[in-house]
Structure formats: structure tokens, C-alpha cells
Design a protein around this motif. Structure first.
Motif, mmCIF file in Angstrom:
data_model
loop_
_atom_site.group_PDB
_atom_site.id
_atom_site.type_symbol
_atom_site.label_atom_id
_atom_site.label_comp_id
_atom_site.label_asym_id
_atom_site.label_seq_id
_atom_site.Cartn_x
_atom_site.Cartn_y
_atom_site.Cartn_z
ATOM 1 N N PHE A 56 0.783 -1.215 -0.086
ATOM 2 C CA PHE A 56 0.029 0.070 -0.026
ATOM 3 C C PHE A 56 0.780 1.110 0.122
ATOM 4 O O PHE A 56 0.374 2.383 -0.253
ATOM 5 C CB PHE A 56 -0.975 0.196 1.194
ATOM 6 N N LEU A 57 2.121 1.144 0.423
ATOM 7 C CA LEU A 57 2.899 2.210 0.348
ATOM 8 C C LEU A 57 4.237 1.911 -0.471
ATOM 9 O O LEU A 57 4.475 0.688 -0.434
ATOM 10 C CB LEU A 57 3.379 2.594 1.770
ATOM 11 N N LYS A 58 4.902 2.923 -0.977
ATOM 12 C CA LYS A 58 5.910 2.511 -1.834
ATOM 13 C C LYS A 58 7.367 3.133 -0.934
ATOM 14 O O LYS A 58 7.321 4.151 -0.603
ATOM 15 C CB LYS A 58 5.944 3.253 -2.960
ATOM 16 N N PRO A 59 8.412 2.415 -0.762
ATOM 17 C CA PRO A 59 9.516 2.819 0.012
ATOM 18 C C PRO A 59 10.164 4.007 -0.840
ATOM 19 O O PRO A 59 10.258 4.119 -2.249
ATOM 20 C CB PRO A 59 10.298 1.694 0.129
ATOM 21 N N ASP A 60 10.868 4.905 -0.056
ATOM 22 C CA ASP A 60 11.417 6.095 -0.718
ATOM 23 C C ASP A 60 13.071 5.427 -1.274
ATOM 24 O O ASP A 60 13.406 5.874 -2.310
ATOM 25 C CB ASP A 60 11.804 7.199 0.350
ATOM 26 N N SER A 61 13.405 4.347 -0.363
ATOM 27 C CA SER A 61 14.751 3.983 -1.058
ATOM 28 C C SER A 61 14.735 2.331 -0.093
ATOM 29 O O SER A 61 14.143 2.052 0.649
ATOM 30 C CB SER A 61 15.995 4.695 -0.584
ATOM 31 N N GLY A 62 15.592 1.610 -0.716
ATOM 32 C CA GLY A 62 15.548 0.284 -0.284
ATOM 33 C C GLY A 62 14.799 -0.682 -1.117
ATOM 34 O O GLY A 62 13.991 -0.354 -1.790
ATOM 35 N N VAL A 63 14.924 -1.951 -0.810
ATOM 36 C CA VAL A 63 13.973 -3.129 -1.427
ATOM 37 C C VAL A 63 13.304 -3.907 -0.687
ATOM 38 O O VAL A 63 14.054 -4.366 0.731
ATOM 39 C CB VAL A 63 14.808 -3.907 -2.680
ATOM 40 N N ILE A 64 12.417 -4.581 -1.120
ATOM 41 C CA ILE A 64 11.582 -5.743 -0.248
ATOM 42 C C ILE A 64 11.790 -6.922 -1.116
ATOM 43 O O ILE A 64 11.276 -6.887 -2.565
ATOM 44 C CB ILE A 64 10.332 -5.337 0.023
ATOM 45 N N LEU A 65 12.567 -7.969 -0.884
ATOM 46 C CA LEU A 65 12.722 -9.137 -1.462
ATOM 47 C C LEU A 65 11.659 -10.225 -1.172
ATOM 48 O O LEU A 65 11.702 -10.419 0.092
ATOM 49 C CB LEU A 65 14.008 -9.607 -1.551
ATOM 50 N N MET A 66 10.959 -11.100 -2.044
ATOM 51 C CA MET A 66 10.285 -11.904 -1.433
ATOM 52 C C MET A 66 10.633 -13.287 -2.388
ATOM 53 O O MET A 66 10.512 -13.062 -3.638
ATOM 54 C CB MET A 66 8.633 -11.653 -1.824
#
Lengths: 460, 267
Positions: A56-66
Motif C-alpha cells: 500500500f506504500l512505496k518505499p523511498d529507498s531500499g528493496v523488499i525481496l520476496m
């Protein structure tokens, strides 16, 4: 780099709303099948983190890995995870059955299979026979169950739960906790749970992530978090505790509340200032004061159900909280001792305030968005400087106009004989204050410092 | 003294405060209604009779006007939904509309008298040489009644719990599916009250029709007005009663939609 065991990996995730940083460089790895809890006071960023995992929100920086794939920019409807919302978010225009079947119908699952799976999900949350009910006619607990069924029926790889029990009463909450834990075992999927209730976190989780100010403070098992808090914030937030200033005299020997104790900690160096945490149930109290390590006078004694909670003023004037199965009379003299393994020593996060500032003239320095008078130490206008001030030299004033700058009391820690406050100034900086005065969280205060208490050094 | 206290007691009761309006209601709403019913069921001699209704059914002209009026009202309502729903949706979306000002601009035309607006429309059509007639009539109706459609829809959309949209996305619905499966069904109470606010008054309008068609197209409201103006009170009353019954039926129909009771509405 990829860890087969981890299902979600969060790397250097940051997010700000306007000027306010809500998440600051978060790194977290979540194992497959784990029950992980994000725990912290309101405004610590835990819900923001969950909403980012949900999409629901986008990060400003960084990643989410699934499972090794970057999902940071994948919209929520294409992420293989489901959320249980805090306020249930059941569709009011659909009945229980259609609410639960919503996701399955969208995925074009055959209707016979939908029916079987909805019934199974309803059975799992003990809501069989409710399928035709209007969701508005259900109680809070029942709505919560439907919300859980709606999420798990889709067989997500990860289930996100945003304070799902916050709106329920205590008894219901306890029952649901047990059911959730059982459900987690039966389903075998990863649960990411957000709560501000430390007891709930300790009860449910395999791993607890304690957060504050947009940062992860500590990650560990409930037992680790409780027994080995890494800093005074965690110690204060998880359970009851006595947090005291101490000095590590040498390895395995620590001095606090005016006495020297044997402990099990090493490697802090000699005569190093430390924070000492002692849980109230770990202080042994005896009526016979003669053979005790230290003595004190009982100031209050309150029955708490299983145990009594007592406040004792020690012989050196520190106040300690104790828990014991026996009651001790108020004003009686008691003896106390603490086992070496129950004394937990933590590195002090800071020993004095250090602010960055600028000289405005040879006798004025600008720090915290205000001008402070200082002794002339040969610096010129425009020099960039570091200004250090001891905790106890910061003066707080009721009347905010009397201070040089204005701040708000953000966090209060009782240290046995004084309070350690965190005050957030209007310039967004934190000032740490040791004081004997009683302030409340949220108080607006004036801050000032005596000329002689500002220690200025030129920035190189 | 005791009387004074009784009076004070009486005045302090909350129900007492409704009295002025109750009197107003009696004189200007209930009484005319009763008169309409009495006039509708009597002939010009003041005797009970069904002659007025007989006249309505046997005169194809009156029935045709009636059907035509309902048709125009339906078209107007439909166009209002078509234009009003997207407008309300945009207004309620915080990403597209960051201030209340835009919402205000949509409501602004309601501040100007309906006749003034209609006369201005006539002048405008004249100026750009568009002939007045059915098209102009529908334009005028939609223009006048559009805010009454936008506002209730805007209201329901704005009050809608945003987490429901997130829940739908979370369960795998793409944005268009979210709109049709969640946003639209949940905004139906607003659409229903919008329909009420537009459909009912459009059946009975006559001023807009007169002005925008140069009296060429007659609506049912015009027929009633002509009859009353020409002293045919009984027939006019009967026509009014027929219209009231139709409006009453349509409002019953919308009340059966249970959700309209808790959400939506103009305020």
C-alpha cells in the motif's frame, strides 16, 4: 546472497512522510513459516513497514525481496500475501460467505472448490453456520474471525496482521491469541504481526522485532528480548524493569545504587559508565535485613493478583520496583539481594548531549535553532562547532517563553533516583535531560543552559 | 408564580421547540395537501366525483404529457448520474482533489437562483444560435440538477472507509475491479439519494421547460400550472395528486434499499 530459508528480505528500507522520517534504513530477514512480530509504541513505524510489505506504500529507498524477487514496485493485488486489517475492513455490502469468497472468485477458482474452501476457513475460525449472516450483525470478535478467514482462505505465502486484536476486550483477546498461535501451527505459513502490546508479542511470536523512531532496536526470540534487552528503550518497553545508571568497575563487577555487585557481563572495560537493568521479580526481598546485600524501606505494597508489587527506597536513596509473592508491611525495613545472572548490563547509548552548531559571535552560539550565550573561547563568528552539555545541566522550564528554545517531552525513563527525559526540540533534535522534577509525556517545556555548562569545541 | 413556573417548564422541554415549525408545517404543507385531495375528488360544484380522474384517463394529451415528463425526468436523472458520478469520484479522491475548494466550485451554481440560471442559459443559447427545444430542455435540466446528484455521491464516497479499497486490492482485485466490486456498490446509497433529489423535482418542473423551449414542449408541471391558472382547480388538483402518488411510490421504492438509511443523503 539469497538465503533459501528466508521468504522476505528487507534491505535498507527508508520512508519519510514530508520531513518526518518514519522508517530509517530497515534491514530484516523473515524466515519461512515464522511468526514474527513488529512491536513498538505508536508512531514507531511498525504499521508503515507492514503496509509497505503489503504494497500500500512505496518505499523511498531500499528493496523488499520476496523469495529473492524484488517486489517493491509490485502493486498489492499481485503480491502473494494477504492482510488482516486492524478495523477488519469487511465489505458491508456482502454477507460472510461472499466476503470470504471475494479473493477466490477474483482468482477464478471453481465454485465447488470455493464452497469447500470457504467452509473449511469458516471451520478454522469456528464460524461454521454463519455464512449467510450480514457482516454488520456480527460482534467485533466474530468480524475479526471473518477477516482472518477471508485472508487465509486464499492460502497466502505470508499473512500480515495489523493489530488485529486491538479492538477486542481482554478476555476475547487472550482467547484469540491462543487461536492465532494454533492457526499458525496448522497452516504453516509465515505470519507478520504488528502490535504495540508487548505481552501479546511475547506470547505469540517466534521472533520479536522491537522498533522505535523508525529504527529496529532489537531482533530476537521473546526470551532474548526479555532477558537480554540491548538498550534502555527495549528494557523499559518490554515488561517492568528497574533501569539504573551504573559503572562497570571491571569484568564481572558492577557498581549501581551505591553498592558493588557481582555480575556475569564482561568486556565493557574498566570504570565504564553503563545502564543496568534488573527485573522487579529478580530482586529477592527478605524480612531479615542483617544478612542482605543491601537494605531499604518499603514505601508501598499493592496486591496485583499473582504477586505483590512493592516500591522500596534503598539505603542509598534509590527507588526500586519489586515483585514478590509475599507482602511486606509499608515502612518496614527489609533486606534485598540480586543474583549475578539477573543483573543485566547494557552499554550506555550516550553519556552527554552533543549538538552541532555555529558561532554567531564570539560569545553566542546557535544550536537547536536558538542562540545560547557562551563563554568566549576564542572562536569567531561563522565557525562550525560541536557543543556538549551534560544531561543534568539542561534546565527545563514550565513557562516555555523562559527557555531559549522550546521542546516537547517525548520519553521518560525512571532511573531509580532521577528521571532521564528525551525532549524533542522544535528544530527536530533530541535533548537528553536528567532531572528530579516530575514531567509528563507531551509537556511543552522551555530549554535553557547556563553559560558555564556549554562546552564548545571547533568542528574539524 | 406557579403558572409562570409551569410555562417555563413547558418552554424548557425540547419538544416545545418544534412548535413553530409544526405550525408552519400544518399551514403550508398539511393543509394544502388536504385541499389538493378535497379538490381532486370534487367537481366544480363542490360535490364528490371522480370526473377529474376520468378526464385525465380519457384525454390522451394529458396522459402523453405525463409519460413524456417521466421520460424527460428519467433521461435527466440518467445523464446526471453519468456526469455526476465521475465528478464526485474525482472530488472525493484525495490524490486528485487536494482541497475543499473544488468541491465548493461544484456546489457554487446552487447559490444562484434557478430562474436566473435558466434565463442565462436561454440568453447563452440565443447568443451562440442554438435553437431552443428538447435538447436545450434536457441541457437546462441537467445543468440545474447536477449538483444535487454530485453532492450525495461525493458524500458517500468521501465517508467510505479507505481500508475497504485496500482490502479488495489485497485480496487480488485490480483497480478497475476494486471500482466495480467495492466502490460502486458501496456508493449506491449516495446514488439513490441523488436520484431522489433529481428525479422527483424534474417531474414537476415547468419554469425550465417554458423558458428553454419557448413554451413549445409541455411538461406535466406546465399542464398543472395552466389548469390552475385557468381556474380549473379541481382538474389541476387531481393532476397534482397523480404526480404526488408517483413520486411517493418512487420514494418508497428507494427506501426499501436498506442502506440508504444509514449513509448518503444530502447533508
Amino acid at each position: 546472497m539469497t538465503n533459501n530459508d528466508s521468504i522476505i528480505k528487507i534491505e535498507h528500507l527508508s520512508k519519510a512522510f514530508g520531513d518526518k522520517v518514519v522508517l530509517d534504513d530497515i534491514n530484516l530477514s523473515i524466515r519461512r513459516g515464522e511468526f514474527i512480530t513488529l512491536l513498538g509504541p505508536s508512531g514507531c513505524g511498525k504499521t508503515t513497514l507492514l503496509r509497505m510489505i503489503a504494497g500500500f506504500l512505496k518505499p523511498d529507498s531500499g528493496v523488499i525481496l520476496m523469495e529473492g524477487n524484488d517486489i517493491s514496485n509490485v502493486p498489492p493485488h499481485r503480491r502473494p500475501l494477504n492482510t488482516v486489517f486492524q478495523r477488519y475492513a469487511l465489505f458491508p455490502h456482502l454477507n460472510v460467505y461472499d466476503n470470504i469468497a471475494f479473493g477466490l472468485k477474483l482468482n477464478k477458482v471453481q465454485s465447488s472448490e470455493i464452497e469447500a474452501r470457504v467452509r473449511k476457513a469458516l471451520k478454522m475460525v469456528s464460524m461454521t453456520d454463519y455464512e449467510d449472516r450480514d457482516v454488520n450483525s456480527l460482534s467485533g470478535g466474530q468480524q475479526q474471525r471473518v477477516a482472518i478467514a477471508r485472508a487465509i482462505v486464499n492460502r497466502p505465502k505470508v499473512l500480515l496482521l495489523d493489530e488485529p486484536l486491538a479492538a477486542l476486550d481482554l478476555k476475547m483477546r487472550k482467547d484469540m491469541q491462543m487461536e492465532l498461535k494454533q492457526m499458525h501451527q496448522e497452516l504453516g505459513i509465515t505470519f507478520i504481526y504488528v502490535t504495540h502490546d508487548q505481552e501479546e508479542a511475547l506470547t505469540l511470536s517466534d521472533t520479536v522485532v522491537v522498533m522505535s523512531d523508525g529504527k529496529i532496536q532489537q531482533i530476537g526470540t521473546p526470551i532474548d528480548i526479555y532477558n537480554e534487552p540491548v538498550n534502555s528503550f527495549v528494557a523499559d518497553f518490554i515488561g517492568e524493569s528497574n533501569i539504573l545508571n551504573g559503572t562497570m568497575i571491571k569484568d564481572r563487577e558492577v557498581e549501581f545504587i551505591g553498592h558493588t555487585f557481582e555480575c556475569v557481563d564482561e568486556g565493557f572495560g574498566n570504570n565504564a559508565p553503563v545502564d543496568v537493568v534488573v527485573r522487579p521479580e529478580d530482586i529477592y526481598i527478605i524480612a531479615n535485613a542483617e544478612n542482605a546485600k543491601f537494605t531499604g524501606t518499603v514505601k508501598s505494597c499493592i496486591f496485583k493478583g499473582v504477586h505483590y508489587e512493592m516500591f522500596v527506597e534503598t539505603d542509598k536513596g534509590y527507588e526500586l520496583m519489586l515483585q514478590d509473592y509475599n507482602a511486606f508491611e509499608v515502612d518496614s525495613t527489609v533486606g534485598m539481594f540480586i543474583k549475578p545472572s539477573d543483573i543485566h548490563v547494557m552499554q550506555k547509548e550516550r553519556t552527554c548531549n552533543v549538538f552541532e552548531g555555529k558561532m554567531v559571535s564570539s560569545t553566542d552560539v546557535e544550536i537547536l535553532g536558538g542562540q545560547f550565550q557562551c563563554a568566549d573561547c576564542g572562536l569567531k563568528e561563522g565557525d562550525n562547532v560541536y557543543v556538549s552539555v551534560n544531561f543534568e545541566h539542561i534546565e527545563l522550564m514550565d513557562n516555555k517563553e523562559d527557555g531559549t528554545v522550546i521542546g516537547e517531552v517525548e520519553f521518560i525513563l525512571y532511573k531509580g533516583n532521577h528521571y532521564h527525559l528525551t525532549v524533542l526540540t522544535d528544530s527536530g533534535e533530541k535533548v537528553y535531560v536528567d532531572t528530579n522534577d516530575i514531567w509528563d509525556k507531551g509537556d511543552i517545556v522551555g530549554i535553557s543552559v547556563n553559560i558555564s555548562d556549554l562546552h564548545i569545541s571547533k568542528k574539524v | 408564580m406557579k403558572i409562570l413556573r409551569n410555562i417555563l417548564n413547558y418552554l424548557s422541554r425540547r419538544s416545545t421547540w418544534a412548535l413553530p415549525y409544526a405550525i408552519f408545517l400544518g399551514i403550508f404543507v398539511a393543509l394544502p395537501m388536504i385541499l389538493i385531495v378535497i379538490f381532486a375528488f370534487t367537481n366544480n360544484q363542490g360535490e364528490f366525483s371522480l370526473i377529474n380522474f376520468e378526464k385525465f384517463i380519457t384525454q390522451p394529451e394529458a396522459v402523453n404529457t405525463f409519460v413524456y415528463s417521466i421520460g424527460i425526468a428519467l433521461v435527466t436523472t440518467f445523464l446526471c448520474i453519468l456526469l455526476g458520478y465521475p465528478a464526485a469520484y474525482i472530488l472525493s479522491n484525495k490524490n486528485l482533489n487536494r482541497s475543499q475548494t473544488t468541491a465548493m466550485l461544484f456546489i457554487l451554481p446552487m447559490w444562484i437562483n434557478i430562474l436566473v440560471r435558466t434565463l442565462a442559459t436561454v440568453a447563452l443559447f440565443d447568443f451562440i444560435h442554438i435553437p431552443l427545444g428538447e435538447g436545450a430542455l434536457i441541457f437546462g435540466m441537467v445543468y440545474n440538477f447536477l449538483p444535487f446528484m454530485i453532492y450525495p455521491i461525493y458524500n458517500t464516497l468521501q465517508k467510505m472507509d479507505h481500508s475497504l479499497i485496500e482490502a479488495a486490492e489485497d485480496l487480488g482485485a485490480k483497480p478497475s475491479t476494486v471500482f466495480w466490486k467495492v466502490t460502486v456498490p458501496l456508493s449506491m446509497p449516495g446514488v439513490m439519494s441523488g436520484i431522489m433529489m433529481v428525479f422527483m423535482p424534474t417531474i414537476s418542473t415547468f419554469a425550465i421547460a417554458e423558458l428553454l423551449t419557448m413554451n413549445n414542449i409541455k411538461l406535466f408541471g406546465t399542464t398543472i400550472q395552466e389548469n390552475i391558472n385557468n381556474g380549473m382547480w379541481n382538474y389541476g388538483a387531481a393532476l397534482s395528486l397523480i404526480m404526488l402518488v408517483i413520486i411517493g411510490i418512487s420514494s418508497l421504492f428507494s427506501d426499501s434499499d436498506e442502506q440508504s438509511q444509514n449513509e448518503g443523503g444530502i447533508i
